[in-house]
Every structure is written in C-alpha cells, then in structure tokens.
Write a protein that holds these residues in place. Sequence first.
Motif, PDB file in Angstrom:
ATOM      1  N   UNK A 450       0.839  -1.202   0.000  1.00 44.41           N
ATOM      2  CA  UNK A 450       0.000   0.000   0.000  1.00 44.41           C
ATOM      3  C   UNK A 450       0.876   1.255   0.000  1.00 44.41           C
ATOM      4  N   UNK A 451       1.926   1.234   0.819  1.00 40.11           N
ATOM      5  CA  UNK A 451       2.839   2.384   0.857  1.00 40.11           C
ATOM      6  C   UNK A 451       3.427   2.653  -0.522  1.00 40.11           C
ATOM      7  N   UNK A 452       3.817   1.582  -1.216  1.00 34.24           N
ATOM      8  CA  UNK A 452       4.370   1.753  -2.564  1.00 34.24           C
ATOM      9  C   UNK A 452       3.325   2.316  -3.515  1.00 34.24           C
ATOM     10  N   UNK A 453       2.064   1.860  -3.350  1.00 32.34           N
ATOM     11  CA  UNK A 453       0.971   2.401  -4.170  1.00 32.34           C
ATOM     12  C   UNK A 453       0.840   3.909  -3.968  1.00 32.34           C
ATOM     13  N   UNK A 454       0.906   4.327  -2.704  1.00 30.29           N
ATOM     14  CA  UNK A 454       0.783   5.760  -2.388  1.00 30.29           C
ATOM     15  C   UNK A 454       1.959   6.547  -2.971  1.00 30.29           C
ATOM     16  N   UNK A 455       3.136   5.945  -2.949  1.00 30.08           N
ATOM     17  CA  UNK A 455       4.306   6.593  -3.551  1.00 30.08           C
ATOM     18  C   UNK A 455       4.084   6.788  -5.052  1.00 30.08           C
ATOM     19  N   UNK A 460       2.792  10.361  -9.750  1.00 31.70           N
ATOM     20  CA  UNK A 460       1.906  10.815 -10.823  1.00 31.70           C
ATOM     21  C   UNK A 460       1.491  12.266 -10.600  1.00 31.70           C
ATOM     22  N   UNK A 461       1.240  12.627  -9.350  1.00 32.05           N
ATOM     23  CA  UNK A 461       0.877  14.008  -9.037  1.00 32.05           C
ATOM     24  C   UNK A 461       2.044  14.957  -9.306  1.00 32.05           C
ATOM     25  N   UNK A 462       3.242  14.497  -8.967  1.00 27.31           N
ATOM     26  CA  UNK A 462       4.432  15.321  -9.219  1.00 27.31           C
ATOM     27  C   UNK A 462       4.545  15.687 -10.693  1.00 27.31           C
ATOM     28  N   UNK A 463       4.225  14.717 -11.545  1.00 26.32           N
ATOM     29  CA  UNK A 463       4.308  14.977 -12.982  1.00 26.32           C
ATOM     30  C   UNK A 463       3.308  16.050 -13.412  1.00 26.32           C
ATOM     31  N   UNK A 464       2.233  16.174 -12.645  1.00 23.84           N
ATOM     32  CA  UNK A 464       1.219  17.185 -12.961  1.00 23.84           C
ATOM     33  C   UNK A 464       1.449  18.474 -12.171  1.00 23.84           C
ATOM     34  N   UNK A 465       2.595  18.560 -11.467  1.00 23.94           N
ATOM     35  CA  UNK A 465       2.928  19.757 -10.710  1.00 23.94           C
ATOM     36  C   UNK A 465       2.296  19.827  -9.338  1.00 23.94           C
ATOM     37  N   UNK A 466       1.711  18.728  -8.860  1.00 24.60           N
ATOM     38  CA  UNK A 466       1.089  18.706  -7.532  1.00 24.60           C
ATOM     39  C   UNK A 466       2.112  18.130  -6.548  1.00 24.60           C
ATOM     40  N   UNK A 467       2.818  18.991  -5.852  1.00 27.51           N
ATOM     41  CA  UNK A 467       3.914  18.544  -4.996  1.00 27.51           C
ATOM     42  C   UNK A 467       3.395  17.879  -3.724  1.00 27.51           C
ATOM     43  N   UNK A 468       4.269  17.088  -3.139  1.00 27.62           N
ATOM     44  CA  UNK A 468       3.906  16.312  -1.959  1.00 27.62           C
ATOM     45  C   UNK A 468       3.500  17.220  -0.815  1.00 27.62           C
ATOM     46  N   UNK A 469       2.466  16.800  -0.080  1.00 22.71           N
ATOM     47  CA  UNK A 469       1.988  17.562   1.073  1.00 22.71           C
ATOM     48  C   UNK A 469       2.336  16.830   2.357  1.00 22.71           C
ATOM     49  N   UNK A 470       2.228  17.557   3.468  1.00 26.28           N
ATOM     50  CA  UNK A 470       2.502  16.944   4.766  1.00 26.28           C
ATOM     51  C   UNK A 470       1.556  15.782   5.037  1.00 26.28           C
ATOM     52  N   UNK A 471       0.321  15.897   4.576  1.00 26.84           N
ATOM     53  CA  UNK A 471      -0.651  14.818   4.790  1.00 26.84           C
ATOM     54  C   UNK A 471      -0.226  13.551   4.053  1.00 26.84           C
ATOM     55  N   UNK A 590      26.592  21.308  10.331  1.00 24.03           N
ATOM     56  CA  UNK A 590      26.542  22.684   9.822  1.00 24.03           C
ATOM     57  C   UNK A 590      25.383  23.469  10.435  1.00 24.03           C
ATOM     58  N   UNK A 591      24.687  22.834  11.407  1.00 29.77           N
ATOM     59  CA  UNK A 591      23.596  23.522  12.092  1.00 29.77           C
ATOM     60  C   UNK A 591      22.232  23.276  11.515  1.00 29.77           C
ATOM     61  N   UNK A 592      22.155  22.413  10.545  1.00 32.84           N
ATOM     62  CA  UNK A 592      20.855  22.126   9.958  1.00 32.84           C
ATOM     63  C   UNK A 592      20.004  21.231  10.847  1.00 32.84           C
ATOM     64  N   UNK A 593      18.688  21.408  10.771  1.00 38.65           N
ATOM     65  CA  UNK A 593      17.763  20.565  11.550  1.00 38.65           C
ATOM     66  C   UNK A 593      16.703  19.908  10.683  1.00 38.65           C
ATOM     67  N   UNK A 594      16.430  20.478   9.519  1.00 31.94           N
ATOM     68  CA  UNK A 594      15.404  19.907   8.647  1.00 31.94           C
ATOM     69  C   UNK A 594      15.972  19.747   7.248  1.00 31.94           C
ATOM     70  N   UNK A 595      15.324  18.847   6.479  1.00 31.19           N
ATOM     71  CA  UNK A 595      15.769  18.605   5.117  1.00 31.19           C
ATOM     72  C   UNK A 595      14.978  19.454   4.141  1.00 31.19           C
ATOM     73  N   UNK A 596      15.601  19.787   3.076  1.00 34.62           N
ATOM     74  CA  UNK A 596      14.895  20.499   2.006  1.00 34.62           C
ATOM     75  C   UNK A 596      14.576  19.553   0.850  1.00 34.62           C
ATOM     76  N   UNK A 597      15.001  18.294   0.991  1.00 38.11           N
ATOM     77  CA  UNK A 597      14.813  17.297  -0.076  1.00 38.11           C
ATOM     78  C   UNK A 597      13.760  16.299   0.377  1.00 38.11           C
ATOM     79  N   UNK A 598      12.502  16.632   0.208  1.00 36.80           N
ATOM     80  CA  UNK A 598      11.413  15.760   0.629  1.00 36.80           C
ATOM     81  C   UNK A 598      10.635  15.336  -0.606  1.00 36.80           C
ATOM     82  N   UNK A 599      11.105  14.265  -1.220  1.00 39.42           N
ATOM     83  CA  UNK A 599      10.461  13.741  -2.423  1.00 39.42           C
ATOM     84  C   UNK A 599      10.213  12.252  -2.219  1.00 39.42           C
ATOM     85  N   UNK A 600       9.317  11.727  -3.047  1.00 35.37           N
ATOM     86  CA  UNK A 600       9.041  10.298  -3.002  1.00 35.37           C
ATOM     87  C   UNK A 600       9.882   9.562  -4.038  1.00 35.37           C
TER      88      UNK A 600
END
Length: 600
Positions: A450-455, A460-471, A590-600
Amino acid sequence: MDAETQASIYEKFQKAMHLLEVESPKDPEEEPYKSKYAARDLLNEIKFQLERHIEQSDVITEAGHQLAAVLFYLGYISVETDEPSAGEQLLEEAVRAAPALGPCTVLSTLNALNQLGLVWSRRGEHNRSQHYLQTAETVYQKYKEQVTLKPVDLPDLFRPSRSDGEEKTDDSKEGRSGLTKLEELHTLTLYYLGAGQKSAGTAFNNVGEPVKAALYCHNTLSRQLDSSSFDRVEWALNSATLSQFYLPKQMFRNARHHLAAAIQVLNHYSEELDAAPDKTSEQHLANVERFRHREADVARCWAKLGQVLLQCSAERLVTSSPSPPAEPSTGQLFFRQLELGDLEKQMTDTPVRDFEEARKVFLCAQRWIQKAKQYYTLEEHASDHVEVVREHSQLFKALIFFESDLDRQCKMYKRRVDLLEPLLAELNPTYYLMVIRQLQYELAEIYSDIAQCKVELQRDRDKRGQHVTAHVVQKINHLAHQSIKYFDLFLNTLKDSEGHYPDKFEEDLTRPVLIAYFHLGHLYNRLMEIELKPKLANVQKSIAAYQFIIDYCDRVPLGAEKMAEELSACREMARLLPTKMDRIRNAINDGGTVTTDLTV
C-alpha cells in the motif's frame, strides 16, 4: 463332500461373516479385534475341514473354490488386525488356490490382489503394490472378455443347496449379486490405482505417474456414478479433490467439470436429507454435519479454481504467452452421466484478459469463499477459518494485478488488511504461533505494498505539478511504520526469552526471515523525515538490516543460497548508504535541523 460336512461348514461361515460384518464394529476399545479373532477361529476350522476333504477326495473343485475364499478372508483379517506379514502369506495362498479364471474363483482372486496391493502400498513398496493392482485389473478385463458366466459371490460358494459344480450364472439373485460384486471390486482396484487410501497414498502417484493416477481416479468416480449405491458425500469430495490435480497443469475445463459434478451430487444428497422423515435422530444430524463439512471443502476448491485461474492469467499476460500449456493426455475426463452446463457456466474455464473478465471470476470465487466461511467459523474451526480468510485475501491479491487504477488498488489492499488484522486479536500464540507468524508476515507485505501504491500515486501528481503535502508524507510514513511493525512482530516470535535469535534458522524460515530484513532495509531508507536526526537514525537502521543479511549469509551458506538474487543488492546498499549518512551528519554539523529534499 457329504451333506453333514457341507452344512457344518456353511453354519461356521455364516457365523464368521456375522462376526466380521455385524459384531466387529461394536467391539470395545480395549478389545478392538475381539470379533475378528473369533471369526478367524471359525475360518481356520473351515480351512482344516476343506484341506482334509481335498486330501481325501479326487473331486476337489467345490472345496478348492471355498478354500480360496477362506484363505482370502483369513488374509484380510490378518491385515485388519495389524499382522500384515501373515496376511500377505494367506492372500498369496488365496491367489494360488484359485489359478483358473472362472465364475467361482474370480472374486477370491480380485479380493486377494486388491488386499495385496494395499499391504505393499502401506509398506511404501509402491512398485510392488502397483504390480498386484494392475494384475487385478488384467484379471477383470480378461474375465469380461473371455468368460460369459456371471461370477458367484463368495458367500454363495458355501450354500448347501449348491450341488457340486453348479454355477449361479443366470439372472437369479445370486447371479446378480456376483456381477455387482465383480464391478465393485474392479472399481476398488481403480480407486487404489488412482485415488488410493489416504493412509496408503496412490499407486501411480507414488511411482511418478500422476496423470495416469488422475485417469484411474476419474474412471473410478465414473463407475460409481453408474452404480446404484455410492457414498455421495465421499464421491463429491473425491471429485473436488481431483479437480485440484488439474489446476497446476492449467487444465481448467477438467477442474471446473469435476467441481460442478461435486456440487450436483451434493445437491441431490441435500434433497435426500430434506426429505428424511426423522430430522431429529442422531444419525440424521450426523449426516447433516458431514454434508455441511464437505460442502464447505468443495466450496474452497471452487475458490481455489478462481484464484489459480487469475494467477495463471496474470502470468500469461506478463510473459505474453499466446496460449496455456498443452494438456496432458488423460483420455475422456468428463462425466457423461451428468448434465452440468448450468453449474459450469458460472465461471469461465479460459484465462482472462482484463479487469472486467477477472472481476467476474473473482466474484464467483468470493461467493464460494463466503459459503465456506458459513461452516468454518472462528469459534468452532479456528485454524480452518484462518485459512479460508487467507484464501479470501489471496483472491484479492490475484485480482489487484488486473486493476490499473492505483486508488482502487489501494482500496483492495485495504480489504485484505480488514480481513486479516482482526484475526490476530483472536488467536492465542500458545496454540496458533505458526498461524500468527503467517498473518504477521502477510500483513507486513500488504502494508508495504500500500505504501508503494501511495508513492506511485504521488509520483503521478508530481508529474502534474502537484507537490507532496505533509498529509501525504504522514500517510506514507504511517503505512511504512505499520509494515515495519508487523515484520518486527514476526521476527520477535523467533527470538528466545532473552531476545536472541538461534545460531541458524530452520530451513523453511531462513528465506522469510532474511526477506523480512530486506524489506526493513528498504522501508527504513524510504521513510520521509523532515528532521535530520530521525532521518539519520532511519538510515542507520536500514544499514543494520542489510548488514544482518550479509553477516548471516557469510556465516551460513544456506542463507546465501536462499538469498542468491538479493544478496548482491544488500552488499551494494550497505556500501552506498554510509555515504548518505555522511551527508546527513555534515548537514547536522553545519547547524541544519530539517531537510529540504522531501520527495518520493
């Protein structure tokens, strides 16, 4: 033979038959062979009288016929009382005592040969068993071809009214009885050659000829249909069981035909039960229970046909195979006595090509699954209930292949979860540990799918410009964590009280354990974390999972053998992931706490 001796022999024989047929089933548990031993004593007295007469007489025909029958019964009793060696000798004597192929000897010979086939099969000497059974088949065929007189049933050999040499070969009751017995014995021969007894196996199966075994089995069932008396419930179960032989050979038409035949015969028996005058008697209630039990088993066989048909259809589409494999030559495998068109048309017998065709097969198989569940309830048949539910889950899995819509795929995966997850709360690990392990493993795989299905949906959404959301991130991570949870639960069942694995896993557990770690390595690496420290911890867990596989396979050759395809990928991941860890560490330093690379 004088009349007095003849009368004495007949009286003893009648008493012996009464003991075997009437009294023996009533024997107490502490003396299970009491009546059989008493019958043996009487038959030994008859044997002594006959042998003495034969020694003193020039005319031995009638006494010789009777002696062959007595030797068979003595051999049969020895086999039934766990004295197979003595039984074998007596049965061989019975065959030798009746060398001529005649009406008064053929039944003794066939009885003895069938019993000898059974004796040797139980010893595991299947070639020798097959020899005796095929000899019995040849004797029957020669008798039908060469002898026009009807056989004399064994009890009729001992009637004082029979004059010396008289043959009951007309249409008298005795003649009809002998002919019926001849056909019944041949059916039994075919049964042993094909279906066999559960304890003894099948003669042809055990010598590597399963197709011939199936042919014998089918012919047995066909002959039983021609007879006026056969156990309908047992017949239906045997026909349904034979259908399962055809499934891996993709002989779907034959499989469906035998299942339809099983249902029709069960339906007729159900009508007989409904018409029974006394529906409260113990015997009637026992008959109803036996009917419901075997009806559920036949239903499971129908569901299995649907599942295998979908799986084979998927394999054909993947490999672009134009047609199913050629069916082995097994002769005529349909019951000419039955009209089964309406029952057969409920499910196709040809591979399906798309979702709509697959859905029809699925819905039919699912109806049979629901039928089986009505009998195999969790409260009364826990183990079988779990197996039926898992079969239902596998049916959904087979259908998912034909569904191209990812959202609908996810819903079908969720149906599998809804089927399996409630079972875990109901099963006591003390009694159902193996079943629990199977459920945990299957659920872990489903959540991973199921997780792979959601990925894939998000890509598919990324291809349409709909970027990943927190949900979406939260949903995918939840599914991955559920998969991790169930793999961990499975693995924990293999540890001792101190939390340690055995040095070596059992052979049948080796690959499941290592594949579970393979999944864990992938799942931890794919978890999407915004914060860097949890992301670092997940990569460490991923490396640990891959390293566990590598270490085990390096230490245990069987592990490397079982993971031949995956081991190189594990080594590659164990080599590459430390670089990923270094990047995350550097970002943290380097003091970082969060990532800027959040993709599936």
